[in-house]
Design a protein around this motif. Structure first.
Motif, mmCIF file in Angstrom:
data_model
loop_
_atom_site.group_PDB
_atom_site.id
_atom_site.type_symbol
_atom_site.label_atom_id
_atom_site.label_comp_id
_atom_site.label_asym_id
_atom_site.label_seq_id
_atom_site.Cartn_x
_atom_site.Cartn_y
_atom_site.Cartn_z
ATOM 1 N N MET A 71 0.848 -1.170 0.000
ATOM 2 C CA MET A 71 0.000 0.000 0.000
ATOM 3 C C MET A 71 0.892 1.230 0.000
ATOM 4 O O MET A 71 1.848 1.323 0.771
ATOM 5 C CB MET A 71 -0.882 -0.030 1.244
ATOM 6 C CG MET A 71 -1.865 1.087 1.324
ATOM 7 S SD MET A 71 -3.259 0.942 0.214
ATOM 8 C CE MET A 71 -3.994 -0.547 0.787
ATOM 9 N N LEU A 72 0.595 2.160 -0.868
ATOM 10 C CA LEU A 72 1.371 3.388 -0.991
ATOM 11 C C LEU A 72 0.389 4.553 -1.006
ATOM 12 O O LEU A 72 -0.563 4.555 -1.786
ATOM 13 C CB LEU A 72 2.193 3.349 -2.285
ATOM 14 C CG LEU A 72 3.101 4.518 -2.600
ATOM 15 C CD1 LEU A 72 4.169 4.673 -1.532
ATOM 16 C CD2 LEU A 72 3.757 4.320 -3.964
ATOM 17 N N PHE A 73 0.592 5.511 -0.129
ATOM 18 C CA PHE A 73 -0.258 6.691 -0.070
ATOM 19 C C PHE A 73 0.428 7.811 -0.840
ATOM 20 O O PHE A 73 1.607 8.096 -0.605
ATOM 21 C CB PHE A 73 -0.487 7.115 1.382
ATOM 22 C CG PHE A 73 -1.247 6.094 2.176
ATOM 23 C CD1 PHE A 73 -2.627 6.094 2.194
ATOM 24 C CD2 PHE A 73 -0.574 5.117 2.888
ATOM 25 C CE1 PHE A 73 -3.332 5.150 2.916
ATOM 26 C CE2 PHE A 73 -1.266 4.165 3.624
ATOM 27 C CZ PHE A 73 -2.653 4.178 3.637
ATOM 28 N N VAL A 74 -0.306 8.447 -1.751
ATOM 29 C CA VAL A 74 0.263 9.519 -2.563
ATOM 30 C C VAL A 74 -0.675 10.718 -2.590
ATOM 31 O O VAL A 74 -1.872 10.599 -2.354
ATOM 32 C CB VAL A 74 0.563 9.068 -4.019
ATOM 33 C CG1 VAL A 74 1.545 7.915 -4.055
ATOM 34 C CG2 VAL A 74 -0.697 8.709 -4.755
ATOM 35 N N ARG A 75 -0.103 11.856 -2.870
ATOM 36 C CA ARG A 75 -0.872 13.080 -3.127
ATOM 37 C C ARG A 75 -0.435 13.561 -4.499
ATOM 38 O O ARG A 75 0.739 13.859 -4.724
ATOM 39 C CB ARG A 75 -0.588 14.136 -2.077
ATOM 40 C CG ARG A 75 -1.275 15.440 -2.394
ATOM 41 C CD ARG A 75 -1.735 16.155 -1.156
ATOM 42 N NE ARG A 75 -2.315 17.444 -1.485
ATOM 43 C CZ ARG A 75 -3.609 17.649 -1.638
ATOM 44 N NH1 ARG A 75 -4.443 16.657 -1.479
ATOM 45 N NH2 ARG A 75 -4.075 18.844 -1.940
ATOM 46 N N GLN A 99 3.236 14.779 4.787
ATOM 47 C CA GLN A 99 2.273 14.100 5.636
ATOM 48 C C GLN A 99 0.867 14.533 5.245
ATOM 49 O O GLN A 99 0.652 15.674 4.849
ATOM 50 C CB GLN A 99 2.506 14.445 7.109
ATOM 51 C CG GLN A 99 3.778 13.877 7.662
ATOM 52 C CD GLN A 99 3.924 14.164 9.144
ATOM 53 O OE1 GLN A 99 3.263 15.022 9.702
ATOM 54 N NE2 GLN A 99 4.804 13.427 9.786
ATOM 55 N N ASP A 100 -0.081 13.603 5.398
ATOM 56 C CA ASP A 100 -1.466 13.961 5.155
ATOM 57 C C ASP A 100 -2.069 14.504 6.447
ATOM 58 O O ASP A 100 -1.384 14.660 7.459
ATOM 59 C CB ASP A 100 -2.259 12.775 4.598
ATOM 60 C CG ASP A 100 -2.413 11.625 5.575
ATOM 61 O OD1 ASP A 100 -1.997 11.745 6.743
ATOM 62 O OD2 ASP A 100 -2.973 10.591 5.159
ATOM 63 N N ALA A 101 -3.355 14.799 6.437
ATOM 64 C CA ALA A 101 -4.024 15.379 7.592
ATOM 65 C C ALA A 101 -3.984 14.462 8.814
ATOM 66 O O ALA A 101 -4.049 14.930 9.956
ATOM 67 C CB ALA A 101 -5.467 15.712 7.237
ATOM 68 N N LEU A 117 3.648 10.247 -0.475
ATOM 69 C CA LEU A 117 4.569 10.576 -1.554
ATOM 70 C C LEU A 117 3.892 11.633 -2.426
ATOM 71 O O LEU A 117 2.783 11.420 -2.906
ATOM 72 C CB LEU A 117 4.865 9.312 -2.365
ATOM 73 C CG LEU A 117 5.972 9.373 -3.396
ATOM 74 C CD1 LEU A 117 7.313 9.684 -2.742
ATOM 75 C CD2 LEU A 117 6.045 8.053 -4.144
ATOM 76 N N HIS A 118 4.525 12.789 -2.582
ATOM 77 C CA HIS A 118 3.973 13.857 -3.404
ATOM 78 C C HIS A 118 4.393 13.638 -4.858
ATOM 79 O O HIS A 118 5.586 13.457 -5.141
ATOM 80 C CB HIS A 118 4.463 15.227 -2.936
ATOM 81 C CG HIS A 118 3.850 15.664 -1.649
ATOM 82 N ND1 HIS A 118 2.630 16.280 -1.582
ATOM 83 C CD2 HIS A 118 4.283 15.545 -0.377
ATOM 84 C CE1 HIS A 118 2.339 16.535 -0.322
ATOM 85 N NE2 HIS A 118 3.332 16.091 0.432
ATOM 86 N N ARG A 159 -7.188 14.022 -5.108
ATOM 87 C CA ARG A 159 -5.729 14.172 -5.117
ATOM 88 C C ARG A 159 -5.044 13.171 -4.200
ATOM 89 O O ARG A 159 -3.934 12.747 -4.463
ATOM 90 C CB ARG A 159 -5.348 15.594 -4.704
ATOM 91 C CG ARG A 159 -5.728 16.609 -5.743
ATOM 92 C CD ARG A 159 -5.341 17.999 -5.295
ATOM 93 N NE ARG A 159 -5.814 18.970 -6.258
ATOM 94 C CZ ARG A 159 -5.046 19.886 -6.802
ATOM 95 N NH1 ARG A 159 -3.784 19.963 -6.465
ATOM 96 N NH2 ARG A 159 -5.533 20.724 -7.672
ATOM 97 N N ALA A 160 -5.693 12.846 -3.079
ATOM 98 C CA ALA A 160 -5.143 11.863 -2.145
ATOM 99 C C ALA A 160 -5.563 10.476 -2.608
ATOM 100 O O ALA A 160 -6.743 10.205 -2.801
ATOM 101 C CB ALA A 160 -5.652 12.136 -0.736
ATOM 102 N N LYS A 161 -4.589 9.612 -2.813
ATOM 103 C CA LYS A 161 -4.860 8.287 -3.366
ATOM 104 C C LYS A 161 -4.137 7.212 -2.573
ATOM 105 O O LYS A 161 -3.085 7.460 -1.998
ATOM 106 C CB LYS A 161 -4.389 8.209 -4.820
ATOM 107 C CG LYS A 161 -5.052 9.229 -5.722
ATOM 108 C CD LYS A 161 -4.508 9.164 -7.118
ATOM 109 C CE LYS A 161 -5.048 10.261 -7.988
ATOM 110 N NZ LYS A 161 -6.475 10.231 -8.211
ATOM 111 N N GLN A 162 -4.716 6.032 -2.586
ATOM 112 C CA GLN A 162 -4.061 4.855 -2.038
ATOM 113 C C GLN A 162 -3.787 3.927 -3.210
ATOM 114 O O GLN A 162 -4.706 3.571 -3.946
ATOM 115 C CB GLN A 162 -4.944 4.145 -1.019
ATOM 116 C CG GLN A 162 -5.158 4.924 0.246
ATOM 117 C CD GLN A 162 -6.043 4.177 1.226
ATOM 118 O OE1 GLN A 162 -6.323 3.005 1.042
ATOM 119 N NE2 GLN A 162 -6.488 4.865 2.250
#
Length: 92
Positions: free
Chosen positions: A1-5, A20-22, A28-29, A69-72
């Protein structure tokens, strides 16, 4: 799992760093050159991640956040190699 913006309509597609997200999770930007129309930005995002992590495009899927914009992302492959490649991206 990778969290990206992801930021669409950038001058070029690139990994722009880590933040960092909220909720305080590391993300990862990414800057994506494609506009967010008809899935073009998600396709470009998948291509960017697959190239950066040296996996096939079909090994990267957007699990959630397809229209935001925020994705997993789910990235399939050898965990140790993926982590090493991700660390090298982050360290630049």
């Amino acid at each position: 799992m990778l969290f990206v913006r992801a930021t669409p309509r950038a001058s070029r597609s690139m990994v722009a760093g880590v933040g960092q997200d909220a909720d305080g999770r590391p993300v990862l930007h990414l800057r994506i050159a494609a506009p967010p129309v008809d899935g073009a930005a998600n396709a470009e995002l998948i291509a960017l991640i697959s190239t950066a992590l040296q996996v096939r495009k079909r090994d990267v899927t957007v699990q959630s956040g397809a229209t935001g914009r925020a994705k997993q992302l789910v990235v399939r492959g050898d965990s140790a190699r993926l982590i090493a490649r991700l660390e090298s991206l982050i360290d630049g």
